[in-house]
Design a protein around this motif. Structure first.
Motif, short mmCIF file in Angstrom:
data_model
loop_
_atom_site.label_atom_id
_atom_site.label_comp_id
_atom_site.label_asym_id
_atom_site.label_seq_id
_atom_site.Cartn_x
_atom_site.Cartn_y
_atom_site.Cartn_z
N ILE A 35 0.78 -1.14 0.10
CA ILE A 35 -0.16 0.02 -0.04
C ILE A 35 0.89 1.33 -0.02
O ILE A 35 1.64 1.48 0.96
N ASP A 36 0.87 2.21 -1.07
CA ASP A 36 1.51 3.26 -1.23
C ASP A 36 0.55 4.50 -1.06
O ASP A 36 -0.15 4.77 -1.96
N PHE A 37 0.66 5.25 0.24
CA PHE A 37 -0.27 6.43 0.12
C PHE A 37 0.27 7.42 -0.34
O PHE A 37 -0.41 8.63 -0.12
N GLY A 38 1.65 7.52 -0.65
CA GLY A 38 1.99 8.73 -1.33
C GLY A 38 2.56 9.64 -0.44
O GLY A 38 3.12 9.35 0.75
N THR A 39 2.20 11.03 -0.56
CA THR A 39 2.94 12.00 0.12
C THR A 39 1.73 12.67 0.91
O THR A 39 0.70 13.08 0.26
N VAL A 40 1.62 12.81 2.19
CA VAL A 40 0.70 13.63 3.05
C VAL A 40 1.72 14.72 3.77
O VAL A 40 2.68 14.51 3.92
N TYR A 41 1.07 15.96 3.98
CA TYR A 41 1.68 17.06 4.81
C TYR A 41 1.23 17.04 6.18
O TYR A 41 0.07 16.86 6.62
N THR A 42 2.26 17.61 7.11
CA THR A 42 1.78 17.56 8.35
C THR A 42 0.69 18.58 8.63
O THR A 42 0.20 18.37 9.97
N ASP A 43 0.24 19.48 7.99
CA ASP A 43 -0.71 20.43 8.41
C ASP A 43 -1.96 19.76 8.13
O ASP A 43 -3.13 20.15 8.56
N ARG A 44 -2.15 18.72 7.35
CA ARG A 44 -3.39 17.83 7.17
C ARG A 44 -3.07 16.25 7.19
O ARG A 44 -2.75 15.62 6.34
N MET A 45 -3.12 15.97 8.63
CA MET A 45 -2.87 14.35 8.74
C MET A 45 -4.00 13.51 8.91
O MET A 45 -4.75 13.61 9.75
N PRO A 46 -4.26 12.79 7.76
CA PRO A 46 -5.49 12.00 7.92
C PRO A 46 -5.38 10.78 8.59
O PRO A 46 -4.24 10.17 8.93
N GLU A 47 -6.56 10.41 9.22
CA GLU A 47 -6.50 8.85 10.06
C GLU A 47 -6.58 7.90 8.65
O GLU A 47 -7.54 7.87 7.76
N PHE A 48 -5.58 6.96 8.84
CA PHE A 48 -5.60 5.94 7.62
C PHE A 48 -6.28 4.78 8.17
O PHE A 48 -5.94 4.23 8.89
N LYS A 49 -7.27 4.31 7.28
CA LYS A 49 -7.91 3.02 7.19
C LYS A 49 -7.88 2.24 5.91
O LYS A 49 -8.09 2.95 4.95
N TYR A 50 -7.58 1.13 6.06
CA TYR A 50 -7.45 0.24 4.68
C TYR A 50 -8.06 -0.90 4.88
O TYR A 50 -8.09 -1.68 6.01
N ASN A 51 -8.85 -1.62 3.65
CA ASN A 51 -9.41 -3.04 3.72
C ASN A 51 -8.22 -3.53 2.84
O ASN A 51 -8.38 -3.29 1.46
N ILE A 52 -7.50 -4.67 3.26
CA ILE A 52 -6.52 -5.49 2.35
C ILE A 52 -7.25 -6.63 1.93
O ILE A 52 -8.04 -7.68 2.48
N GLU A 53 -7.93 -6.62 0.66
CA GLU A 53 -8.52 -7.61 0.14
C GLU A 53 -7.74 -8.80 -0.42
O GLU A 53 -6.57 -8.51 -0.95
N PHE A 54 -8.16 -10.01 -0.17
CA PHE A 54 -7.53 -11.05 -0.88
C PHE A 54 -8.45 -11.95 -1.11
O PHE A 54 -9.80 -12.07 -0.95
N THR A 55 -8.06 -13.09 -2.03
CA THR A 55 -8.90 -14.39 -2.39
C THR A 55 -8.24 -15.57 -2.11
O THR A 55 -7.03 -15.72 -2.37
N ASN A 56 -9.00 -16.53 -2.04
CA ASN A 56 -8.59 -18.04 -1.80
C ASN A 56 -8.55 -18.58 -3.21
O ASN A 56 -9.66 -18.91 -3.58
N ALA A 57 -7.47 -18.50 -3.93
CA ALA A 57 -7.34 -18.88 -5.12
C ALA A 57 -7.07 -20.42 -5.18
O ALA A 57 -6.65 -21.11 -6.43
N GLY A 58 -7.03 -20.96 -4.27
CA GLY A 58 -6.84 -22.62 -4.08
C GLY A 58 -8.16 -23.46 -4.09
O GLY A 58 -9.25 -22.81 -4.44
N ASP A 59 -8.00 -24.54 -3.79
CA ASP A 59 -9.12 -25.61 -3.95
C ASP A 59 -9.55 -26.39 -2.54
O ASP A 59 -10.08 -27.41 -2.38
N ALA A 60 -9.10 -25.63 -1.68
CA ALA A 60 -9.40 -25.88 -0.22
C ALA A 60 -9.74 -24.84 0.73
O ALA A 60 -9.26 -23.71 0.34
N PRO A 61 -10.16 -24.92 1.91
CA PRO A 61 -10.48 -23.74 2.52
C PRO A 61 -9.17 -23.06 3.30
O PRO A 61 -8.26 -23.92 3.21
N LEU A 62 -9.15 -21.90 3.33
CA LEU A 62 -8.26 -21.05 3.58
C LEU A 62 -8.17 -20.50 5.10
O LEU A 62 -9.27 -20.04 5.38
N LEU A 63 -7.48 -20.85 6.13
CA LEU A 63 -7.29 -20.42 7.38
C LEU A 63 -6.23 -19.27 7.55
O LEU A 63 -5.17 -19.58 7.26
N LEU A 64 -6.87 -18.16 8.07
CA LEU A 64 -5.76 -17.05 8.47
C LEU A 64 -5.38 -17.55 10.06
O LEU A 64 -6.44 -17.32 10.84
#
Length: 137
Positions: A35-64
């Motif tokens: 995840i590259d959020f680029g450049t942010v500036y100290t006078d406007r600091m956002p709160e960062f929230k991300y959803n990291i999406e993934f797929t089970n590309a296999g043929d059996a159940p995936l457990l994290l």
């Protein structure tokens, strides 16, 4: 005698190879590897929230098994139940940055039952800069 050992060894190797071809299992596949959020500036600091999406590309159940974050990054949620083949899942993270010039480099480490890649790392990178003063008019 040597020929029979060689023949038996060859047969065993062939059987193991064919079993390996049929053995699939789960496969953790991320939409992004960083995840590259680029450049942010100290006078406007956002709160960062991300959803990291993934797929089970296999043929059996995936457990994290575990999802860990470093450097003040917080893992809010991740799938606790198995992700079935072809299904998508999300890992939700958030973090805040100190309002000072800095280079940002953080990681999210995901442990799963994917036999090809039991540990996956997602990198978060970016830059925090001071905004240049406006030139006088």
């Amino acid at each position: 005698m040597k020929k029979s050992f060689f023949a038996i060894g060859l047969m065993l190797a062939g059987m193991l190879w064919s079993l390996n071809l049929r053995a699939g299992g789960p496969a953790l596949d991320f939409a992004l590897d960083r995840i590259d959020f680029g450049t942010v500036y100290t006078d406007r600091m956002p709160e960062f929230k991300y959803n990291i999406e993934f797929t089970n590309a296999g043929d059996a159940p995936l457990l994290l098994n575990a999802v860990r974050a470093c450097c003040g990054t917080r893992v809010i949620s991740w799938p606790q139940e198995p992700v079935m083949p072809g299904q998508k899942g999300n890992i939700e993270i958030e973090f805040r940055l100190a309002p000072r010039a800095q280079r940002v480099s953080r990681t999210i480490t995901i442990s799963s039952n994917d036999p090809a890649s039991p540990v996956s790392i997602i990198r978060i990178i970016g830059q925090v800069d001071e905004r240049s003063p406006e030139p006088p008019r």
